[in-house]
Enzyme design. Structure first.
Site, PDB file in Angstrom:
ATOM      1  N   ARG A   1      53.197  41.949  13.570  1.00 43.68           N
ATOM      2  CA  ARG A   1      53.213  41.203  15.007  1.00 43.68           C
ATOM      3  C   ARG A   1      54.226  42.085  15.844  1.00 43.68           C
ATOM      4  O   ARG A   1      53.876  42.118  16.947  1.00 43.68           O
ATOM      5  CB  ARG A   1      53.967  39.857  14.830  1.00 43.68           C
TER       6      ARG A   1
ATOM      7  N   ASP B   1      50.179  44.420  39.258  1.00 46.09           N
ATOM      8  CA  ASP B   1      48.859  44.452  38.372  1.00 46.09           C
ATOM      9  C   ASP B   1      48.005  45.443  38.933  1.00 46.09           C
ATOM     10  O   ASP B   1      47.183  45.257  39.957  1.00 46.09           O
ATOM     11  CB  ASP B   1      48.095  42.725  38.686  1.00 46.09           C
TER      12      ASP B   1
ATOM     13  N   TYR C   1      44.574  36.909  41.232  1.00 44.73           N
ATOM     14  CA  TYR C   1      43.718  36.834  40.052  1.00 44.73           C
ATOM     15  C   TYR C   1      44.103  35.067  39.656  1.00 44.73           C
ATOM     16  O   TYR C   1      45.105  34.822  39.789  1.00 44.73           O
ATOM     17  CB  TYR C   1      43.974  37.621  38.984  1.00 44.73           C
TER      18      TYR C   1
ATOM     19  N   LYS D   1      39.151  44.958  31.036  1.00 43.77           N
ATOM     20  CA  LYS D   1      38.503  45.508  32.200  1.00 43.77           C
ATOM     21  C   LYS D   1      37.967  46.908  32.057  1.00 43.77           C
ATOM     22  O   LYS D   1      37.618  47.332  31.127  1.00 43.77           O
ATOM     23  CB  LYS D   1      39.060  45.231  33.464  1.00 43.77           C
TER      24      LYS D   1
HETATM   25  C1  PLP Z   1      41.063  39.544  34.223  1.00 44.47           C
HETATM   26  C2  PLP Z   1      42.345  39.778  34.826  1.00 44.47           C
HETATM   27  C3  PLP Z   1      43.616  39.249  34.529  1.00 44.47           C
HETATM   28  C4  PLP Z   1      43.656  38.564  33.192  1.00 44.47           C
HETATM   29  O1  PLP Z   1      43.353  39.454  32.018  1.00 44.47           O
HETATM   30  P1  PLP Z   1      42.882  38.802  30.693  1.00 44.47           P
HETATM   31  O2  PLP Z   1      42.540  40.054  29.946  1.00 44.47           O
HETATM   32  O3  PLP Z   1      41.437  38.044  31.120  1.00 44.47           O
HETATM   33  O4  PLP Z   1      43.838  37.878  30.161  1.00 44.47           O
HETATM   34  C5  PLP Z   1      44.730  39.709  35.341  1.00 44.47           C
HETATM   35  N1  PLP Z   1      44.500  40.287  36.486  1.00 44.47           N
HETATM   36  C6  PLP Z   1      43.239  40.501  37.029  1.00 44.47           C
HETATM   37  C7  PLP Z   1      43.234  41.238  38.280  1.00 44.47           C
HETATM   38  C8  PLP Z   1      42.239  40.450  36.180  1.00 44.47           C
HETATM   39  O5  PLP Z   1      41.046  40.912  36.546  1.00 44.47           O
END
Ligand code: PLP
Length: 381
Positions: free
Chosen positions: A46, A170, A98, A195
């Site tokens: 973990r 982000d 998001y 992504k």
């Molecule tokens: C998809 C996304 C998230 C969340 O990420 P997950 O891997 O789906 O939990 C956060 N911020 C942005 C801009 C995203 O596109």
């Protein structure tokens, strides 16, 4: 080292016990101790796992960071940052987030007494009006999802430093290939690794990257204490995906540019959102802080109601109608009914997330086939 070299080598050495060139998948939850406490730096997976460690070091290198932490999702990474806060603390953030981040802030952390201000950050000076002694965090997303607004990271970092407030960015939409928030003065870069970084739509993962040792230790404590850490198999898949990140990003940007220009003059398209256009309201900032403009494009359909928008969204043959983004395959998304369903209508319409908005994640297929698909789905031209 330059980006492409780091993408392939950072954090990865041939395995000392066998010489294996690729980082092994250390599929183990626990580690042998010679006598209690006498171990080789690994106790329980973990907290630490060698495959994940290699990935974290690679991710840190890509963001020019000293430290990296991988989480089992992007939301897991965001959640760890929020756990730095205490009841009564205030957060300043954008009004075009998001959907999952907005949901976490308003439906979970609001209940724990944390106060959020959702502002239009296209003018960073607006932040000053909302800062008080309880302001502990500024959370920025740029380009924003789905309307591709650009927020000036350097200008906001200047304000956050003056007031000793943490700045987290982000960086999912840009990827570390196009933008490095820490170099622009941010304290934390966050990614949905799911992504562009993973890039093959086969893993859900998140990451936090930072330079400050004290901050890293606090976040590592949260990561280990709450346990949203990814397993070795997913870590391996992402290490493999990253090896082509620079090649994929170049192709996403090239295809994105061609498609954005095609859509801009299409008679069925009303508004189009892509930061590479000179008439994009924040084009100058995008040019300053990003190396290129990416493959994310949103647009509204002229005169289309919800039913017509659904019909068009469902009529693509190469673009797949699906949530998510950043994979090698092209996707089309209807934000209102898919990714942004958790944002109230009045809130989302303020920032242009309307019923006839569609979002493309332009993949790395042959651009001629993508154009052909857009032509048949939209009709005309
Ligand atoms: C998809 C996304 C998230 C969340 O990420 P997950 O891997 O789906 O939990 C956060 N911020 C942005 C801009 C995203 O596109």
């Amino acid at each position: 080292m330059k980006f492409a070299t780091k993408a392939i080598h950072a954090g990865q050495e041939p395995d000392p016990s066998t010489g294996a060139v690729m980082t092994p998948i250390y599929q183990t939850s626990t580690y042998w101790q010679k006598s209690p406490g006498d171990n080789q730096g690994y106790e329980y997976s973990r907290g630490t796992n060698p495959t994940r460690k290699a990935l974290e070091n690679c991710l840190a290198a890509l963001e020019n960071a000293r430290y990296g932490l991988a989480f089992s999702s992007g939301m897991g990474a965001t959640d760890a940052v929020m756990k730095l806060l205490l009841p009564g603390d205030e957060v300043i953030t954008g009004n075009d987030l998001y959907g999952g981040s907005y949901r976490m802030f308003t439906k979970i952390y609001n209940n724990y007494g944390i106060i959020f201000h959702f502002l239009d950050l296209s003018d960073p000076e607006i932040i000053r009006k909302h800062i008080n002694e309880d302001t502990k965090l500024i959370w920025v997303e740029t380009p924003t999802n789905p309307t591709m607004q650009i927020v000036d990271i350097e200008a906001i970092a200047k304000i956050s430093k003056e007031h000793d407030i943490l700045l987290a960015v982000d960086n999912t939409f840009a990827s570390p290939y196009l933008q490095n928030p820490l170099d622009l003065g941010a304290d934390i870069a966050m990614h949905s690794v799911t992504k562009y970084i993973g890039g093959h739509s086969d893993v859900v993962m998140g990451a936090l990257l930072m330079n400050n040792e004290e901050l890293y230790k606090r976040l590592w404590f949260i990561y280990n204490a709450t346990g949203a850490t990814p397993g070795p198999m997913d870590s391996f898949l992402v290490l493999r995906g990253i090896k082509t990140l620079h090649l994929r990003m170049k192709a996403h940007c090239e295809n994105g540019r061609v498609i954005a220009h095609y859509l801009k003059t299409h008679p069925k398209i009303d508004k189009i959102y892509w930061p590479g256009f000179e008439d994009h309201p924040n084009h100058a900032i995008a040019k300053k802080q990003m190396r290129d403009f990416g493959g994310m494009i949103s647009f509204t359909l002229k005169g289309a109601d919800l039913q017509e928008t659904f019909r068009i969204a469902s009529s693509f043959k190469v673009f797949t109608l699906a949530e998510s983004l950043g994979g090698v395959e092209s996707l089309i998304n209807h934000p209102v009914s898919m990714t942004h369903g958790s944002i109230p209508k009045a809130e989302r319409e303020k920032v242009g997330v309307v019923d006839n908005l569609l979002r493309l994640s332009v993949g790395v297929e042959d651009v001629e086939d993508l154009l052909e698909d857009l032509k048949q789905a939209l009709g005309g031209l």
